[in-house]
Design a protein around this motif. Structure first.
Motif, PDB file in Angstrom:
ATOM      1  N   ARG A   1       0.763  -1.284  -0.202  1.00 12.51           N
ATOM      2  CA  ARG A   1      -0.053   0.110  -0.107  1.00 12.51           C
ATOM      3  C   ARG A   1       0.963   1.129  -0.058  1.00 12.51           C
ATOM      4  NH1 ARG A   1      -3.897  -1.340   3.533  1.00 12.51           N
ATOM      5  NH2 ARG A   1      -5.332  -1.692   1.731  1.00 12.51           N
TER       6      ARG A   1
ATOM      7  N   ASP B   1      -6.385   0.817  -3.631  1.00 11.61           N
ATOM      8  CA  ASP B   1      -5.071   1.337  -3.319  1.00 11.61           C
ATOM      9  C   ASP B   1      -4.261   0.347  -2.979  1.00 11.61           C
ATOM     10  OD1 ASP B   1      -3.736   3.791  -3.502  1.00 11.61           O
ATOM     11  OD2 ASP B   1      -3.706   4.127  -1.301  1.00 11.61           O
ATOM     12  N   VAL B   2      -4.235  -0.940  -3.156  1.00 14.63           N
ATOM     13  CA  VAL B   2      -3.048  -1.864  -3.070  1.00 14.63           C
ATOM     14  C   VAL B   2      -2.356  -2.054  -4.459  1.00 14.63           C
ATOM     15  CG1 VAL B   2      -2.540  -4.395  -2.448  1.00 14.63           C
ATOM     16  CG2 VAL B   2      -4.265  -2.957  -1.197  1.00 14.63           C
TER      17      VAL B   2
END
Length: 138
Positions: A79, A120-121
Motif C-alpha cells: 500500500r 489502493d493496493v
C-alpha cells in the motif's frame, strides 16, 4: 625508552592488521561481485524487500517469488505511502520498466514495474535479470 618501544610495537601491529584486513577485503569484494553475477545470469536471484528500497510509509502486505523459464522475480503487495512519499513511489515503481540502481554492496540494478491490485493496493514486481537481457534503445 621501553614505553616508546612498546608504543611503536603496537603501532606496527595495528598497521599490519589494517593492511591485512584491507588486502583481504580487496580480494573478497571482486569474488562477491562474481558470485552475484552468476546468480543474475542464471535468473534465479530475486531482490529482497531491503533491495527494493520502498519509500518511508509504504505498507508491505506480502512478498512472494515466482519463476518461469526466463528467470525469477519477486512480487511485493504494498500500500503506497501518502503525500510526497507517494509521488516518489509512483515515479519509481509505477512504470512499465523502471530501474533501481544497485548499491556498493550489491551493484545489480533491479528492474521494477507495478500494477494496481485494487483498493489502493499495488503489486510491485522486481527482478535482476530483465535489465540484463533487455536494454532499451537509446
Amino acid at each position: 625508552m621501553q614505553a616508546t618501544r612498546r608504543r611503536r610495537t603496537w603501532t606496527a601491529a595495528v598497521l599490519i592488521a589494517a593492511a591485512v584486513v584491507l588486502d583481504v577485503s580487496l580480494h573478497l569484494y571482486p569474488l562477491r561481485l562474481l558470485i552475484l553475477d552468476f546468480g543474475r545470469a542464471e535468473g534465479a536471484a530475486v531482490p529482497s524487500t531491503e533491495a527494493m528500497r520502498f519509500p518511508h510509509g509504504t505498507t508491505l502486505m506480502s512478498v512472494r517469488s515466482e519463476c518461469a523459464s526466463g528467470g525469477c522475480w519477486s512480487l511485493f503487495t504494498v500500500r503506497p505511502p501518502a503525500g510526497s512519499d507517494r509521488a516518489a513511489f509512483e515515479d519509481t515503481y509505477l512504470v512499465d520498466r523502471g530501474r533501481l540502481d544497485g548499491t556498493l554492496w550489491d551493484p545489480r540494478p533491479i528492474t521494477v514495474s507495478a500494477e494496481e491490485f485494487g483498493d489502493d493496493v499495488w503489486v510491485v514486481r522486481g527482478d535482476y535479470w530483465t535489465d540484463w537481457l533487455w536494454r532499451p534503445s537509446e
